[in-house]
Write an enzyme that holds these catalytic residues in place. Sequence first.
Site, PDB file in Angstrom:
ATOM      1  N   TRP A   1      39.495 -25.783   2.973  1.00 36.44           N
ATOM      2  CA  TRP A   1      38.672 -25.072   1.995  1.00 36.44           C
ATOM      3  C   TRP A   1      38.348 -26.007   0.834  1.00 36.44           C
ATOM      4  CZ3 TRP A   1      40.387 -24.703  -3.002  1.00 36.44           C
ATOM      5  CH2 TRP A   1      41.757 -24.829  -3.249  1.00 36.44           C
TER       6      TRP A   1
ATOM      7  N   GLU B   1      48.494 -27.946 -12.730  1.00 35.12           N
ATOM      8  CA  GLU B   1      47.866 -28.498 -11.526  1.00 35.12           C
ATOM      9  C   GLU B   1      47.004 -29.716 -11.858  1.00 35.12           C
ATOM     10  OE1 GLU B   1      48.294 -27.677  -8.432  1.00 35.12           O
ATOM     11  OE2 GLU B   1      49.070 -25.619  -8.388  1.00 35.12           O
TER      12      GLU B   1
ATOM     13  N   GLU C   1      46.204 -31.140  -3.080  1.00 39.26           N
ATOM     14  CA  GLU C   1      46.575 -30.497  -4.339  1.00 39.26           C
ATOM     15  C   GLU C   1      45.444 -30.573  -5.372  1.00 39.26           C
ATOM     16  OE1 GLU C   1      49.502 -29.083  -5.661  1.00 39.26           O
ATOM     17  OE2 GLU C   1      50.431 -28.933  -3.684  1.00 39.26           O
TER      18      GLU C   1
ATOM     19  N   HIS D   1      43.289 -27.557  -6.213  1.00 37.20           N
ATOM     20  CA  HIS D   1      43.836 -26.404  -6.935  1.00 37.20           C
ATOM     21  C   HIS D   1      43.373 -26.390  -8.384  1.00 37.20           C
ATOM     22  CE1 HIS D   1      47.443 -26.529  -3.895  1.00 37.20           C
ATOM     23  NE2 HIS D   1      46.278 -26.303  -3.326  1.00 37.20           N
TER      24      HIS D   1
ATOM     25  N   GLU E   1      57.591 -27.060  -4.935  1.00 36.13           N
ATOM     26  CA  GLU E   1      56.552 -26.440  -4.101  1.00 36.13           C
ATOM     27  C   GLU E   1      56.873 -24.974  -3.854  1.00 36.13           C
ATOM     28  OE1 GLU E   1      53.748 -27.567  -3.449  1.00 36.13           O
ATOM     29  OE2 GLU E   1      53.785 -29.726  -3.248  1.00 36.13           O
TER      30      GLU E   1
ATOM     31  N   THR F   1      55.921 -23.119  -7.103  1.00 32.20           N
ATOM     32  CA  THR F   1      54.487 -22.887  -7.287  1.00 32.20           C
ATOM     33  C   THR F   1      53.951 -21.872  -6.277  1.00 32.20           C
ATOM     34  OG1 THR F   1      54.080 -24.915  -6.004  1.00 32.20           O
ATOM     35  CG2 THR F   1      53.952 -25.095  -8.388  1.00 32.20           C
TER      36      THR F   1
ATOM     37  N   ASP G   1      48.658 -22.987   0.308  1.00 34.29           N
ATOM     38  CA  ASP G   1      48.774 -24.446   0.351  1.00 34.29           C
ATOM     39  C   ASP G   1      50.162 -24.893  -0.094  1.00 34.29           C
ATOM     40  OD1 ASP G   1      46.263 -25.050   1.286  1.00 34.29           O
ATOM     41  OD2 ASP G   1      45.535 -25.965  -0.569  1.00 34.29           O
ATOM     42  N   GLU G   2      50.639 -24.307  -1.186  1.00 33.84           N
ATOM     43  CA  GLU G   2      51.947 -24.692  -1.709  1.00 33.84           C
ATOM     44  C   GLU G   2      53.047 -24.390  -0.687  1.00 33.84           C
ATOM     45  OE1 GLU G   2      51.710 -26.430  -4.178  1.00 33.84           O
ATOM     46  OE2 GLU G   2      50.433 -25.638  -5.759  1.00 33.84           O
TER      47      GLU G   2
ATOM     48  N   HIS H   1      53.011 -27.109   1.935  1.00 30.50           N
ATOM     49  CA  HIS H   1      53.610 -28.334   1.414  1.00 30.50           C
ATOM     50  C   HIS H   1      55.125 -28.181   1.264  1.00 30.50           C
ATOM     51  CE1 HIS H   1      49.438 -29.318  -0.491  1.00 30.50           C
ATOM     52  NE2 HIS H   1      49.490 -29.591   0.791  1.00 30.50           N
TER      53      HIS H   1
END
Length: 336
Positions: A31, A75, A113, A116, A166, A169, A198-199, A202
């Site tokens: 994305w 971020e 990252e 974000h 991670e 977040t 996403d976090e 990760h």
Amino acid sequence: MAPEKVEIFKSLETWAEHNVLIHLKPIDKSWQPTDFLPESEASEGFFEQIKELRERCKQLPAEYFVVLAGEMITEEALPTYQTMFNSLDGVRDETGASLTSWATWIRAWTAEENRHGDLLNKYLYLSGRVDMKQIERSIQYLIRSGMDHKFENNPYNGFVYASFQERATFVSHGNTARLVKERGDMKLAQICGTIASDEKRHETAYTKIVEKLFEIDPDDTILALAGMMKKRFRMPGHLMYDGQDDKTFDHFSAVTQRLGVYTGQDYADILEFLITRWGVEKLVGLTSEGRKAQDFVCGLPSRIRRILENKALVDMAEKAGSAVPFSWVFGQEIRI
């Protein structure tokens, strides 16, 4: 770090290629911020979409924008975090374009990252609810200040910290998504939820690395975990400053605590989650020093919760009804 420890990470290059890099997404399938924002190329509908976005944002209280601004500023300090990883022995990107698995991960993780902060920045700008110049100053202050991570160039410390962070977040962005969804801003909830996802991905990569370190070098890994906990995990934005309030980060954290975005209970829960994830209680064959570290770590979640219970009573008495102005929302006073 001792040369033999550096060699451990060199020997894990192939393992990292097959077990860590798989948690990256191809760029053409990732994305991008524009997927969630008004379409600037659609000239006829662009301004109408911005108007709709602003109408949704009007329904959100100012304290939510304090949370969103603080999360976005954190971020946006991404250069600091990439610098942090490139300070670690055995895994740093030696050339800036190294093809080792560790260097590839550092750059690709940074690239993922980076979206974000870009997305939250643009959304907040379009919302009209925040003072963007004050937020931009805060970003510049934070990147300039850096981060006192206390890693000592040790990748054991770095990967333990990254696993915790991670997870943190993931929790905070997920809770923010829940809050704005309850207020009816489904698009912003989708944005925060996507970042949280996403976090989480990760987090999976970093916890897998530490799991491998526990497998091949349990003593140094448990010592690293205990050492980082004794130093206390410092949030990446702990040097946050808006140019006006010397306690910017403390006040931001107080708002996130009150709203349930990220709390002391979450801190204890994350540690407990990682202890279980890595099987810390079941480690055997440790040295006496390693066993002491194991006992310390395993007993920490309950100790933290007891401290939090006492602290909550003190905080309630001290902060009852107190509020502070936040420059990010045009100086509005927000209860902490």
